[in-house]
Structure formats: C-alpha cells, structure tokens
Design an enzyme around this catalytic site. Structure first.
Site, short mmCIF file in Angstrom:
data_model
loop_
_atom_site.label_atom_id
_atom_site.label_comp_id
_atom_site.label_asym_id
_atom_site.label_seq_id
_atom_site.Cartn_x
_atom_site.Cartn_y
_atom_site.Cartn_z
N HIS A 73 1.12 -1.01 -0.04
CA HIS A 73 0.17 -0.22 -0.18
C HIS A 73 0.92 0.96 0.35
CE1 HIS A 73 -4.44 -1.86 0.66
NE2 HIS A 73 -2.95 -2.70 1.17
N TRP A 196 2.30 -12.23 -8.74
CA TRP A 196 3.01 -12.65 -8.07
C TRP A 196 3.26 -11.34 -6.53
CZ3 TRP A 196 7.45 -11.62 -12.61
CH2 TRP A 196 7.43 -13.21 -13.28
#
Length: 364
Positions: A73, A196
């Site tokens: 984030h 991934w």
C-alpha cells in the site's frame, strides 16, 4: 491487500537522509553481529526490538500479515502516468503512508491500516530510521516469521522527505481485473507480476471488508507460506462466512475462510489464470517470483545504487510447509479450473471431516 481513530503526526524532519553505500564492505556491530556494511548495524537493533515487541516473539500473526500488506500500500501509490501529465504521481516506497497518515488513511483502499501504522511508527522514531525504510524492513522480517517464508532483500537509505500520495492508486477488491491490471501496469508491473504480488495472500486475512469477522484468513494455512491460497481460491464458492456478503466479497468455499472478489476474478481471468495455477505446481518458483516482485515494489521511486544493501540483517525463515492439498471434505470436482492451456494439478484431500478455519487473533 486492502477507520478507526488515529492521530495526525508531524513527520520526522528530512534529516534522516538517503545513505549511499559505504566503502566498508564488512563490519562488526556493537552487539557483535556482522554485516556487509556498517550502515546496516542499526537494523540489528531494530530487528531485536520488533521481533519481541511488534511480532510478539517472532510470530507470523496479524502484525506480520499487516506489515506485509503495508509494503504494497505504501509502494504501489506510484503513477508515472500522472507524472507525465504534470501532476504528482506519488513517491513510491517512500513511507508517505506513515508520514501522512492523516491524509492517506482516508483512502478507501487503506481502510484498516491505521492500526499497524500506529504500532510501527514508534519503532521508526525510537531507532531514528526513516518511515520508508522501516515499512520495508518490518514487512521483510514479518513474513520471514512465517513457516517456509521468503527471503526478501532489504535496501536502506530512504529519506523522510515525502508528500501524500494521490488517492486512487491502490487497487480495491471491488475493482475489475482490467482496472487492476491497468493500475499496476502504470506502476510498471505486468499481468504475471500482479499474480506474484498476490502470493502475499497466502499469509493474509481480512479485517474491514466485513468488520464483523476480523481476522478471517484467505486460506486454511495463514501461518504457512505455501500455495494453499492458489488452490483454495479456485474452489467453488458455496457459503458466506459472515452474516451477509459485502462489497468486495464473494462466496467462500470453506467455513471460516474469506474470499475477495478481486482474487476470485484474477484467478479466473484468461490473462492471469495460467500464472495463478502455476503457483501451485512449483513452490520454489513461487518463492523466487515473490522475492523478485517485492524487491521491485520496494525500489519504486528510488535508485537502487543510492541505497545500502542490508539484506543480511533479515532473518532466514524456518519451518516446513505441506505440498498443496484440497481441504478436508473437498474433491477435484469442487475446483473451477480456468487455465485453458494446462490442466489443473491433481490434488488429494486432507483426511477427516470439514472443519471451521479459526480466525487470526488480532493481538498476534
């Protein structure tokens, strides 16, 4: 990968400056530990402190999971497209989410991160390290506490000179696959690299999509860095773990397990389904791809040559994980295979009856 009360913080002065690699290629620190660079010695002190006081003695619990989430984030709020339009496109892995929590915690995608930010911040201040560095370090250490965890590289030397990232740069679980691919593509990541990134969900849980059932994991083994997330996300959804479905949630395959809408869609989209399935087949490849992708995330907005490689401070993960399996009570008939070019791997079910997966304690 997605408030409660929080307080505004005046960020550390930009005096925590970017460090360039030292010419001393090996150093013995004051605590007797050795490292490839004397600039890394402070991180041994940080390591001992957070293992005991943030990760509760080195657990792969809620704080480890949320620390890994925070890496994403903070870093993914980076948009070369905005920059090309003459706007501020975010500073990447610069710690702005911690320096400017009063702004960035208001973004819908960051809902619930205020807890881990406020738990982490005092450690960064105590040890006089930058927020960007600390977020990356804590995430790498936390996930190394998980059974069979990855060995994530850590580069130090980011400054605390940041500004709030723009809103809308962190994907939401309600976003379409196309919107998510476009967003991570703007940040420099391909469709397979999106898969991934989501390897992180093998040690993850939700707290705020349905805040009535915090700590509900995304697979049955949230302390193990295994491939179960990729298996169980492809099981047919049949139940609602809480009292009702919420925005960003779809039906779950198993009692006590949560499924994000975005995970379900990405696992079944033709652009990503085969790479999703591949994670089940080769765990060594899964680990390598995750390590590679987190390193790339950690360097967004930075020149690697101006940072110091302190990777040798990160603990080596221990423990073993089981080969992929179907949860008890499930069969291959419950799998919704989505890769057109390769059959779904044949898996055996765990013995015994179906049981409820326990929530992750929020104080772990």
């Amino acid at each position: 990968m997605f408030s409660k009360a929080f307080f505004s913080f005046v960020a550390l002065a930009a005096s925590v400056t970017a460090a360039v690699p030292s010419v001393n290629r090996r150093a013995t620190c004051s605590n007797g530990k050795t490292t490839a660079n004397d600039a890394c010695c402070v991180w041994f002190d940080v390591l001992d402190d957070i293992q005991e006081n943030l990760f509760h003695g080195g657990q792969c619990g809620e704080n480890a999971h949320e620390s890994l989430r925070l890496i994403f984030h903070d870093a993914i709020a980076f948009s070369p497209a905005l920059t090309a339009q003459g706007q501020f496109g975010g500073g990447g892995a610069d710690g702005s989410i911690m320096a400017h929590t009063d702004v960035e915690i208001q973004f819908a995608a960051n809902n619930g991160l205020d807890d881990i930010i406020e738990e982490q911040r005092p450690f960064a201040l105590k040890h006089n390290v930058s927020f960007g560095d600390f977020i990356q370090f804590a995430g790498a250490v936390g996930v190394a506490n998980c059974n069979g965890g990855p060995q994530i590289q850590f580069f130090a030397g980011r400054s605390n000179d940041s500004q709030p990232a723009p809103d809308g740069l962190v994907p939401l679980p309600t976003d379409s696959v196309t919107d998510i691919l476009n967003r991570v593509g703007d940040a420099g990541f391909s469709s397979v690299e999106l898969v991934w990134m989501l390897i992180s969900h093998t040690v993850a849980a939700q707290d705020k999509v349905d805040d009535s059932i915090p700590g509900t994991p995304f697979d049955s083994t949230p302390q193990d860095f295994d491939a179960q997330f990729f298996v169980e996300s492809m099981l047919n959804g049949t139940l609602t773990p809480g009292s009702a479905l919420h925005d960003g949630e779809v039906l779950s395959p198993y009692p006590g397990e949560f499924r994000l809408q975005s995970d379900a869609l990405i696992g079944r989209d033709s652009r990503t389904a085969c790479e999703w399935q591949k994670m089940i087949i080769d765990r060594a490849n899964m680990l390598q791809k995750f390590e590679q992708t987190v390193l790339k995330l950690s360097l967004l907005g930075f020149d690697k040559t101006t940072l110091t490689d302190c990777s040798d401070v990160i603990p080596v993960a221990t423990g073993t994980v089981a080969d992929p399996f179907l949860p008890a009570g499930k069969s291959m008939a419950d799998i919704e295979a989505a890769c057109a070019s390769t059959p779904f791997p044949t898996l055996s079910a765990a013995p015994g009856p179906e049981t409820t997966i326990p929530a992750i304690p929020l104080d772990s």
